[in-house]
Design an enzyme around this catalytic site. Sequence first.
Site, PDB file in Angstrom:
ATOM      1  N   ASN A  56       0.894  -1.026   0.138  1.00  0.00           N
ATOM      2  CA  ASN A  56       0.259  -0.051   0.027  1.00  0.00           C
ATOM      3  C   ASN A  56       0.854   1.642  -0.246  1.00  0.00           C
ATOM      4  O   ASN A  56       0.457   1.770  -0.740  1.00  0.00           O
ATOM      5  CB  ASN A  56      -1.003   0.161   0.998  1.00  0.00           C
ATOM      6  CG  ASN A  56      -2.067  -0.681   1.093  1.00  0.00           C
ATOM      7  OD1 ASN A  56      -1.952  -1.447  -0.017  1.00  0.00           O
ATOM      8  ND2 ASN A  56      -2.960  -1.118   2.278  1.00  0.00           N
ATOM      9  N   ARG A 382     -10.016  -5.446 -14.848  1.00  0.00           N
ATOM     10  CA  ARG A 382      -8.833  -6.274 -14.538  1.00  0.00           C
ATOM     11  C   ARG A 382      -8.990  -7.450 -15.190  1.00  0.00           C
ATOM     12  O   ARG A 382      -9.184  -8.087 -13.723  1.00  0.00           O
ATOM     13  CB  ARG A 382      -8.450  -6.126 -13.087  1.00  0.00           C
ATOM     14  CG  ARG A 382      -8.015  -4.491 -12.139  1.00  0.00           C
ATOM     15  CD  ARG A 382      -7.646  -4.586 -11.268  1.00  0.00           C
ATOM     16  NE  ARG A 382      -7.857  -2.766 -10.903  1.00  0.00           N
ATOM     17  CZ  ARG A 382      -6.784  -2.254 -10.626  1.00  0.00           C
ATOM     18  NH1 ARG A 382      -5.605  -2.429 -11.880  1.00  0.00           N
ATOM     19  NH2 ARG A 382      -6.619  -0.532 -10.662  1.00  0.00           N
ATOM     20  N   ARG A 412      -4.677   1.062 -13.744  1.00  0.00           N
ATOM     21  CA  ARG A 412      -3.127   1.409 -13.171  1.00  0.00           C
ATOM     22  C   ARG A 412      -2.417  -0.255 -12.612  1.00  0.00           C
ATOM     23  O   ARG A 412      -3.598  -0.536 -11.935  1.00  0.00           O
ATOM     24  CB  ARG A 412      -3.658   2.169 -11.881  1.00  0.00           C
ATOM     25  CG  ARG A 412      -1.999   2.750 -11.450  1.00  0.00           C
ATOM     26  CD  ARG A 412      -1.806   3.576  -9.965  1.00  0.00           C
ATOM     27  NE  ARG A 412      -2.297   4.668 -10.778  1.00  0.00           N
ATOM     28  CZ  ARG A 412      -3.269   6.028 -10.101  1.00  0.00           C
ATOM     29  NH1 ARG A 412      -3.838   5.122  -9.004  1.00  0.00           N
ATOM     30  NH2 ARG A 412      -4.506   7.157 -10.931  1.00  0.00           N
ATOM     31  N   HIS A 442     -14.854   1.441 -16.010  1.00  0.00           N
ATOM     32  CA  HIS A 442     -14.664   1.262 -14.803  1.00  0.00           C
ATOM     33  C   HIS A 442     -16.580   0.333 -14.803  1.00  0.00           C
ATOM     34  O   HIS A 442     -16.214  -0.679 -13.721  1.00  0.00           O
ATOM     35  CB  HIS A 442     -14.875   1.924 -13.411  1.00  0.00           C
ATOM     36  CG  HIS A 442     -14.018   1.347 -12.585  1.00  0.00           C
ATOM     37  ND1 HIS A 442     -15.155   1.864 -11.921  1.00  0.00           N
ATOM     38  CD2 HIS A 442     -13.451   1.174 -12.208  1.00  0.00           C
ATOM     39  CE1 HIS A 442     -14.273   1.074 -10.462  1.00  0.00           C
ATOM     40  NE2 HIS A 442     -12.850   1.103 -11.304  1.00  0.00           N
ATOM     41  N   TYR A 475     -11.543 -10.351  -2.076  1.00  0.00           N
ATOM     42  CA  TYR A 475     -12.108  -8.650  -2.107  1.00  0.00           C
ATOM     43  C   TYR A 475     -13.961  -9.636  -2.123  1.00  0.00           C
ATOM     44  O   TYR A 475     -14.650  -9.843  -2.073  1.00  0.00           O
ATOM     45  CB  TYR A 475     -12.479  -7.685  -3.244  1.00  0.00           C
ATOM     46  CG  TYR A 475     -11.254  -7.620  -3.680  1.00  0.00           C
ATOM     47  CD1 TYR A 475     -10.062  -7.634  -3.054  1.00  0.00           C
ATOM     48  CD2 TYR A 475     -10.863  -6.401  -4.823  1.00  0.00           C
ATOM     49  CE1 TYR A 475      -8.847  -7.387  -2.812  1.00  0.00           C
ATOM     50  CE2 TYR A 475     -10.380  -5.435  -5.229  1.00  0.00           C
ATOM     51  CZ  TYR A 475      -8.390  -6.214  -4.485  1.00  0.00           C
ATOM     52  OH  TYR A 475      -7.662  -5.889  -4.867  1.00  0.00           O
ATOM     53  N   ARG A 571     -15.000   2.231   3.540  1.00  0.00           N
ATOM     54  CA  ARG A 571     -13.505   1.566   3.509  1.00  0.00           C
ATOM     55  C   ARG A 571     -12.081   2.500   3.978  1.00  0.00           C
ATOM     56  O   ARG A 571     -10.625   2.249   5.114  1.00  0.00           O
ATOM     57  CB  ARG A 571     -12.945   0.426   2.240  1.00  0.00           C
ATOM     58  CG  ARG A 571     -12.053  -0.152   2.410  1.00  0.00           C
ATOM     59  CD  ARG A 571     -11.410  -0.919   1.633  1.00  0.00           C
ATOM     60  NE  ARG A 571     -11.039  -0.388   0.481  1.00  0.00           N
ATOM     61  CZ  ARG A 571     -10.383  -0.349  -0.971  1.00  0.00           C
ATOM     62  NH1 ARG A 571     -11.160  -1.627  -1.845  1.00  0.00           N
ATOM     63  NH2 ARG A 571     -10.382   0.668  -1.288  1.00  0.00           N
ATOM     64  N   HIS A 599     -15.016  -4.171  -0.264  1.00  0.00           N
ATOM     65  CA  HIS A 599     -15.469  -3.489  -1.845  1.00  0.00           C
ATOM     66  C   HIS A 599     -16.473  -3.111  -2.218  1.00  0.00           C
ATOM     67  O   HIS A 599     -16.710  -2.376  -3.334  1.00  0.00           O
ATOM     68  CB  HIS A 599     -14.261  -4.502  -3.127  1.00  0.00           C
ATOM     69  CG  HIS A 599     -13.551  -3.906  -3.909  1.00  0.00           C
ATOM     70  ND1 HIS A 599     -14.478  -3.880  -5.450  1.00  0.00           N
ATOM     71  CD2 HIS A 599     -12.974  -3.097  -4.646  1.00  0.00           C
ATOM     72  CE1 HIS A 599     -13.639  -3.228  -6.282  1.00  0.00           C
ATOM     73  NE2 HIS A 599     -13.126  -2.430  -5.345  1.00  0.00           N
TER      74      HIS A 599
END
Length: 691
Positions: A56, A382, A412, A442, A475, A571, A599
């Site tokens: 992170n 992803r 990313r 997205h 997640y 979160r 998530h």
Amino acid sequence: MNNAVNNIATEYSYNERYINRELSILDFHLRVLEQAVDPLHPLLERLNFLQIFTRNMDEFFEIRVAGVMEQLSLGNESRSPDGLTPKQVLETISKTAHAAIERQYRILNEEILPALRQEDICFLRRGELSPAQSVWVKKYFQEQVAPVLTPISLDPAHPFPRLVNKSLNFIVTLEGKDAFGRHIDLAVVPAPRSLPRVVRLPDDLTEGKEHFVMLSAIIHEHVSDLFPGMTATGCYQFRVTRNADLALNEDVDDLAKALKGELNSRRFGRAVRLEVTENCPTHIYEYLLHRFDLDLEQLYKVNGPVNLARLVSNFKRPHLRYDSHTPILPKVLKKTENIFAAMKKQDILLHHPFESFAPVINLLREAARDPQVLAIKQTLYRSGVDSEIVQVLAEAARNGKEVTAVIELRARFDEESNIAVANVLQEAGAVVVYGIVGYKTHAKMILVVRREQNKLERYVHLGTGNYHAGNARIYTDYGLLTTDKELCEDVHRMFQELTGMGKMPKLKKLLHAPFTLHTQLLHFIDDEIANAKAGKPAHIIVKVNALTEVQLINKLYEASQAGVQIDLIIRSICCLRPGLPNLSENIRVRSIVGRFLEHTRVYYFSNNGQARIYCSSADWMDRNLFNRVEACFPVDDPVLKKRIYEQGLLNYLQDNRRAWTLNGDGTWQRVEKAENQESHNAQQILIDTIV
């Protein structure tokens, strides 16, 4: 800014109304770090949280800190909504991050490693090796390590090497002459990424215990062997973190080609942080700071390996981890072999990882092999090239289905993988589009078109998370399998928008960014304000990863002033300040940090007894609402609405084991279970009760 917020402008300044975004995400990383000292987590899970914290913080420096440094270098002194300048933000980040990383290594050395030793898991230092182990390590160095190392002397013919982002390196001080009679004082030894950072010693040398030695210790012990005729007087680990954000020109002819050209720059972007070991002498780290054009504030001295993210091994201690969790299948799918028949029967809600991700893959697999299926359309944000979803889509294309994949190349750190996914699907015959330049795609959508009795029927999956089976195991996310005609038509129109570039479609049920989502959210909050002013119950619950968008924050402040009860389950980033008199006293903010990464994105508005519940791919951030293509879908089935409300919202509001609450001064405080209160771990309850 609306009138209600204007009214309190004289009472609260900007920095009293808003929390800085970068400092808020740093606070989230600190909450992750605190999991490493939580005895409620098994020991190896606590070690895992230390590693997560490292990853992170790496990304935080690569993206967030790099962005603020870029603003400063360009002379940008404009203030963020909280009133802070880039310089002030960097100063606060430096102070907080230095203290956090010092604490991280203190936890490692004083708590985690000693506890592991008690379990016969030992990371041996050089001085702890037995004579037999030392012989084995020397042989390992000679046979496995030295052949792939490239020591680089630093002299006029060998300038300081261009070192890759986050790579492990050693700077070595030397005495003596080399083979050409030159006096060489310094050299750099990069450690190739192909080498494991943790090496397990053979069982016959450890009495069956799990003993490990770090690659850094092996290289340090034998570094003189790399410089024949010379003596290494010092060897010091270091690692440089670089700006890893991609600057992509929007005016390009070929997005994939342009992106490929930018990926290499990520490895060698501007330096933003230097990590060295604590024993590194002042003149050495000052030399490195000069080479990387960094100040002392960007130097981080650590008491241990400079990269804990790779402090991993296959430990044989299952009792030191969580019990394995096997996601279940919804009952309707257990009773019906054919997923199309099950979806025709009812809407199916999937709550990952408590429920299996397999139905999503099965929908695609059955569609790929069903002769009645004509077309499959899917967004991919992803998904690795080896993922089952990509392979099934390729199979469908080879089977003659019309397969369309909208792949967001700019996800990313997954850009290279997504380019590879695009190539696989194109080679199989699928139509691949890259979304819309300037707007990341997205949204999470699958559309299957099937011929049934001379009519075309649509089957849809909508989700809050990525189409990534690995993520679905760690997640928490919602997915909806539906044949609702209006939702299916809306998804069809969104795909037309993404591939055909026509005008904004008029949708019946879906809200979508960057067009209708933000405006409609403001309307929904206005409805709660009107209800509160009319003396009716008014309640908003929002569960997202981040809340940064100022108009929505201001509207929530207005709602609080009107008497609307607001619960926010955030979160990570929250720029809103709760609990302030005459501003946000009716707003409560909590964060859940537990075994799984939260998530799900759920929006609840009580709506005078006719509750509105939406699930979405969008957080309440500027980028999601204005610069991305997002899908937000209503859940209309009363049974599913109740389930989301009770399990996905109220359950988390009752958590007293993994919850933190945000105070008005911007500090986070862990929720402590009261003495007579029952323990309530929201994630564990879902593991135990979803059947």
